[in-house]
Design a protein around this motif. Sequence first.
Motif, PDB file in Angstrom:
ATOM      1  N   GLN A   1      73.643  59.025  67.361  1.00 42.34           N
ATOM      2  CA  GLN A   1      74.472  58.041  68.017  1.00 42.34           C
ATOM      3  C   GLN A   1      74.211  58.123  69.517  1.00 42.34           C
ATOM      4  O   GLN A   1      74.337  59.202  70.109  1.00 42.34           O
ATOM      5  N   VAL A   2      73.830  56.992  70.106  1.00 40.86           N
ATOM      6  CA  VAL A   2      73.494  56.947  71.525  1.00 40.86           C
ATOM      7  C   VAL A   2      74.605  56.266  72.302  1.00 40.86           C
ATOM      8  O   VAL A   2      75.066  55.187  71.924  1.00 40.86           O
ATOM      9  N   ASN A   3      75.039  56.908  73.367  1.00 36.69           N
ATOM     10  CA  ASN A   3      76.022  56.321  74.275  1.00 36.69           C
ATOM     11  C   ASN A   3      75.317  56.063  75.602  1.00 36.69           C
ATOM     12  O   ASN A   3      75.130  56.975  76.402  1.00 36.69           O
ATOM     13  N   LEU A   4      74.903  54.809  75.813  1.00 33.98           N
ATOM     14  CA  LEU A   4      74.152  54.480  77.023  1.00 33.98           C
ATOM     15  C   LEU A   4      75.016  54.586  78.269  1.00 33.98           C
ATOM     16  O   LEU A   4      74.508  54.867  79.357  1.00 33.98           O
ATOM     17  N   ALA A   5      76.320  54.361  78.126  1.00 34.87           N
ATOM     18  CA  ALA A   5      77.208  54.406  79.284  1.00 34.87           C
ATOM     19  C   ALA A   5      77.223  55.795  79.916  1.00 34.87           C
ATOM     20  O   ALA A   5      77.218  55.930  81.141  1.00 34.87           O
ATOM     21  N   GLU A   6      77.260  56.842  79.080  1.00 30.12           N
ATOM     22  CA  GLU A   6      77.280  58.199  79.610  1.00 30.12           C
ATOM     23  C   GLU A   6      75.933  58.904  79.457  1.00 30.12           C
ATOM     24  O   GLU A   6      75.805  60.059  79.862  1.00 30.12           O
ATOM     25  N   GLY A   7      74.958  58.207  78.868  1.00 32.22           N
ATOM     26  CA  GLY A   7      73.616  58.771  78.756  1.00 32.22           C
ATOM     27  C   GLY A   7      73.507  59.909  77.771  1.00 32.22           C
ATOM     28  O   GLY A   7      72.677  60.811  77.946  1.00 32.22           O
ATOM     29  N   SER A   8      74.305  59.880  76.707  1.00 35.30           N
ATOM     30  CA  SER A   8      74.337  61.002  75.778  1.00 35.30           C
ATOM     31  C   SER A   8      73.814  60.627  74.400  1.00 35.30           C
ATOM     32  O   SER A   8      73.767  59.444  74.023  1.00 35.30           O
TER      33      SER A   8
ATOM     34  N   THR B   1      74.355  62.025  70.297  1.00 39.74           N
ATOM     35  CA  THR B   1      75.148  62.868  69.407  1.00 39.74           C
ATOM     36  C   THR B   1      74.506  62.899  68.027  1.00 39.74           C
ATOM     37  O   THR B   1      74.114  61.859  67.493  1.00 39.74           O
ATOM     38  N   GLN B   2      74.387  64.103  67.463  1.00 38.90           N
ATOM     39  CA  GLN B   2      73.882  64.276  66.112  1.00 38.90           C
ATOM     40  C   GLN B   2      74.802  65.234  65.350  1.00 38.90           C
ATOM     41  O   GLN B   2      75.402  66.128  65.953  1.00 38.90           O
ATOM     42  N   VAL B   3      74.872  65.035  64.029  1.00 43.19           N
ATOM     43  CA  VAL B   3      75.694  65.890  63.168  1.00 43.19           C
ATOM     44  C   VAL B   3      74.827  66.398  62.027  1.00 43.19           C
ATOM     45  O   VAL B   3      74.114  65.611  61.376  1.00 43.19           O
TER      46      VAL B   3
ATOM     47  N   SER C   1      76.518  67.023  71.098  1.00 43.59           N
ATOM     48  CA  SER C   1      76.340  65.897  72.018  1.00 43.59           C
ATOM     49  C   SER C   1      75.671  66.420  73.284  1.00 43.59           C
ATOM     50  O   SER C   1      76.117  67.423  73.855  1.00 43.59           O
ATOM     51  N   VAL C   2      74.621  65.728  73.714  1.00 41.79           N
ATOM     52  CA  VAL C   2      73.803  66.215  74.834  1.00 41.79           C
ATOM     53  C   VAL C   2      73.592  65.106  75.848  1.00 41.79           C
ATOM     54  O   VAL C   2      73.360  63.945  75.482  1.00 41.79           O
ATOM     55  N   ARG C   3      73.689  65.457  77.112  1.00 45.54           N
ATOM     56  CA  ARG C   3      73.311  64.537  78.189  1.00 45.54           C
ATOM     57  C   ARG C   3      72.777  65.353  79.361  1.00 45.54           C
ATOM     58  O   ARG C   3      73.088  66.547  79.491  1.00 45.54           O
ATOM     59  N   VAL C   4      71.987  64.715  80.210  1.00 48.58           N
ATOM     60  CA  VAL C   4      71.516  65.366  81.431  1.00 48.58           C
ATOM     61  C   VAL C   4      72.669  65.399  82.422  1.00 48.58           C
ATOM     62  O   VAL C   4      73.286  64.370  82.704  1.00 48.58           O
ATOM     63  N   GLN C   5      72.955  66.577  82.954  1.00 45.05           N
ATOM     64  CA  GLN C   5      74.033  66.722  83.931  1.00 45.05           C
ATOM     65  C   GLN C   5      73.505  66.532  85.352  1.00 45.05           C
ATOM     66  O   GLN C   5      73.963  65.669  86.082  1.00 45.05           O
TER      67      GLN C   5
END
Length: 215
Positions: free
Chosen positions: A33-40, A42-44, A51-55
């Motif tokens: 699942q991609v959340n473009l708004a927060e750039g993350s 998520t996989q289960v 859930s991973v994003r660049v900080q």
Amino acid sequence: MTTRLVALSLCALLFLCGCAGVKIVPQPGEGSQVNLAEGSITQVKNNLSLSVRVQDLEVRPYQRVDNLVSFHVAAVNSGNQELNLSLGGFFLVDETGRQATPLTPAKVQEMIARDSFYLIPYPYVGYYYLKDAVRVSQAATFDSSLPYFPQRFPQTLHTEALPESILLPGSRVSGLIYFVADLTRMKSFELRYFMPDSSLSGEEDFRFPFSVEKN
């Protein structure tokens, strides 16, 4: 202009120039699942949600040798059994196959302390005297928003880091992991995670692909 203003202004300029025109875009994948708004991303898998994003593309505004990048990772155990979360299971792999392993908070602290008094190279601004370093450090205490971890608060690296722990059923943890890498020089990269009981010679349990778009 004071030493403090010159140092902070040049730090900010270097940071913006280094990251300007670069956008990290999460890429869709099977079961993601991609959340473009927060750039993350998520996989289960096996009741573990990651859930991973660049900080931060640069943990500090300027680094003499090694660039430090940070990722924010959130983990949730939705099952009925405990799960182990291991820092050593994460790998950063670029499009050429070059890989990097995460640094411990203690190692990151050591690297930051090593370079903390050499923010700007000669002949621009340098901490030539101890009193200059102290003055800028005290001034930055009040109004710096640059993405770096000051030497005066080394415990931040430990409190904000992703904990290596046992995830109890229904529990969650989150935090940062760090790599020596420059994402702005890549075309794409993946953050991969192997669960503790998985073989590193086999397929990873989680794969989070990102592309690097440059204007």
